[in-house]
Design an enzyme around this catalytic site. Structure first.
Site, PDB file in Angstrom:
ATOM      1  CD  GLU A 196      -3.855   1.678 -19.423  1.00  0.00           C
ATOM      2  OE1 GLU A 196      -2.555   1.401 -19.514  1.00  0.00           O
ATOM      3  OE2 GLU A 196      -4.150   2.652 -18.531  1.00  0.00           O
ATOM      4  CG  ASP A 197      -2.227  -1.786 -17.447  1.00  0.00           C
ATOM      5  OD1 ASP A 197      -3.100  -1.232 -17.715  1.00  0.00           O
ATOM      6  OD2 ASP A 197      -1.505  -1.841 -16.584  1.00  0.00           O
ATOM      7  CG  ASP A 234      -9.869  -0.462 -11.449  1.00  0.00           C
ATOM      8  OD1 ASP A 234     -10.993  -1.194 -11.117  1.00  0.00           O
ATOM      9  OD2 ASP A 234      -9.136  -0.413 -10.246  1.00  0.00           O
ATOM     10  CG  PHE A 255      -4.738  -5.556  -7.287  1.00  0.00           C
ATOM     11  CD1 PHE A 255      -5.249  -4.041  -7.520  1.00  0.00           C
ATOM     12  CD2 PHE A 255      -3.364  -5.637  -7.521  1.00  0.00           C
ATOM     13  CE1 PHE A 255      -4.511  -3.164  -8.207  1.00  0.00           C
ATOM     14  CE2 PHE A 255      -2.394  -4.585  -7.937  1.00  0.00           C
ATOM     15  CZ  PHE A 255      -2.857  -3.604  -8.116  1.00  0.00           C
ATOM     16  NE  ARG A 309       5.812  -1.923 -13.422  1.00  0.00           N
ATOM     17  CZ  ARG A 309       4.704  -1.260 -13.493  1.00  0.00           C
ATOM     18  NH1 ARG A 309       3.654  -1.691 -14.175  1.00  0.00           N
ATOM     19  NH2 ARG A 309       4.555  -0.045 -12.842  1.00  0.00           N
TER      20      ARG A 309
HETATM   21  P1  IMP Z   1      -8.371   3.460 -13.591  1.00  0.00           P
HETATM   22  O1  IMP Z   1      -8.129   4.882 -13.634  1.00  0.00           O
HETATM   23  O2  IMP Z   1      -9.207   2.980 -12.137  1.00  0.00           O
HETATM   24  O3  IMP Z   1      -9.008   2.570 -14.742  1.00  0.00           O
HETATM   25  O4  IMP Z   1      -6.985   2.478 -13.257  1.00  0.00           O
HETATM   26  C1  IMP Z   1      -6.111   2.159 -14.410  1.00  0.00           C
HETATM   27  C2  IMP Z   1      -4.834   1.891 -13.993  1.00  0.00           C
HETATM   28  O5  IMP Z   1      -4.862   1.371 -12.684  1.00  0.00           O
HETATM   29  C3  IMP Z   1      -4.240   0.726 -14.687  1.00  0.00           C
HETATM   30  O6  IMP Z   1      -3.866   1.296 -15.932  1.00  0.00           O
HETATM   31  C4  IMP Z   1      -3.346   0.085 -13.954  1.00  0.00           C
HETATM   32  O7  IMP Z   1      -2.004   0.664 -14.028  1.00  0.00           O
HETATM   33  C5  IMP Z   1      -4.058   0.405 -12.611  1.00  0.00           C
HETATM   34  N1  IMP Z   1      -4.731  -0.923 -12.047  1.00  0.00           N
HETATM   35  C6  IMP Z   1      -6.230  -1.051 -12.113  1.00  0.00           C
HETATM   36  N2  IMP Z   1      -6.315  -2.198 -11.609  1.00  0.00           N
HETATM   37  C7  IMP Z   1      -5.257  -2.972 -11.487  1.00  0.00           C
HETATM   38  C8  IMP Z   1      -4.933  -4.463 -10.930  1.00  0.00           C
HETATM   39  O8  IMP Z   1      -5.877  -5.137 -10.698  1.00  0.00           O
HETATM   40  N3  IMP Z   1      -3.764  -4.551 -11.070  1.00  0.00           N
HETATM   41  C9  IMP Z   1      -2.565  -3.743 -11.398  1.00  0.00           C
HETATM   42  N4  IMP Z   1      -2.786  -2.474 -11.712  1.00  0.00           N
HETATM   43  C10 IMP Z   1      -3.955  -2.124 -11.733  1.00  0.00           C
END
Ligand code: IMP
Length: 174
Positions: free
Chosen positions: A98-99, A102, A151, A164
């Site tokens: 995963e990238d 968060d 972000f 991207r």
């Molecule tokens: P989570 O469910 O809050 O952990 O969010 C995860 C997803 O939110 C990641 O897979 C990203 O696609 C997106 N995301 C969270 N933080 C960022 C950021 O700083 N930049 C871009 N995408 C983010």
């Protein structure tokens, strides 16, 4: 948003070095086993491509598409799977790629989804980890870099589907 109002957080050289280290660790940990990497689209596509080319053991790949963010940078908190994996993972060693982690809500959903399919093992590899923002107890097994709140875009990560393509990772000011 003004494209000039962004500052570099991780350069392509720093990213490349860290990806190599992660791949070496993964290759060592899974030596002698057959690994299946599952990338989470869209954000992980570049990280996944770099990672598999540095991993020195045979591996297979698949992808799922999960969406938790609406437009903008705030999580909707609601996770939707718009593309499932196409591989049988029962009794297999699985590594989710995963990238960024968060709140962890997206990953928690996916881990629960995959666990129901009874893999032999299930681990998580994320390139970036915003640990302080976590809303679930989940932790990644492999982390590229931990980062503070903020972000980021580039290296597969987007803001409203932009940036991207950038080889470097930037923090954007909103
Ligand atoms: P989570 O469910 O809050 O952990 O969010 C995860 C997803 O939110 C990641 O897979 C990203 O696609 C997106 N995301 C969270 N933080 C960022 C950021 O700083 N930049 C871009 N995408 C983010």
């Amino acid at each position: 948003m003004d494209t000039t109002s962004k500052e570099i957080l991780f350069s392509r050289e720093v990213i490349q070095k860290r990806v190599g280290e992660l791949a070496a660790q993964i290759s060592k940990d899974y030596a002698g086993r057959e690994l299946i990497l599952i990338g989470v689209l869209k954000g992980a596509f570049i990280f996944m491509a770099d990672l598999i080319r540095e991993i020195s053991i045979p591996c297979r790949v698949d992808f799922a598409r999960l969406a938790s963010y609406g437009a903008g940078s705030e999580s909707s908190g609601k996770v939707v799977m718009t593309k499932d994996i196409e591989t049988s993972i029962k009794d297999k060693d699985i590594l989710i790629v995963e990238d960024i982690l968060d709140t962890g809500l997206t990953m928690q959903y996916f881990v629960d989804w995959l666990r129901e399919r009874n893999p032999k093992s299930l681990k998580v590899c994320v390139f970036l980890d915003k640990r302080k923002r976590r809303k679930v107890t989940l932790e990644a097994d492999y982390v590229g870099f931990a980062m503070e709140d903020g972000f980021v875009v580039g290296y597969g990560l987007d803001f409203n589907e932009r940036y991207r393509f950038s080889p470097d990772i930037y923090v954007i000011k909103q």
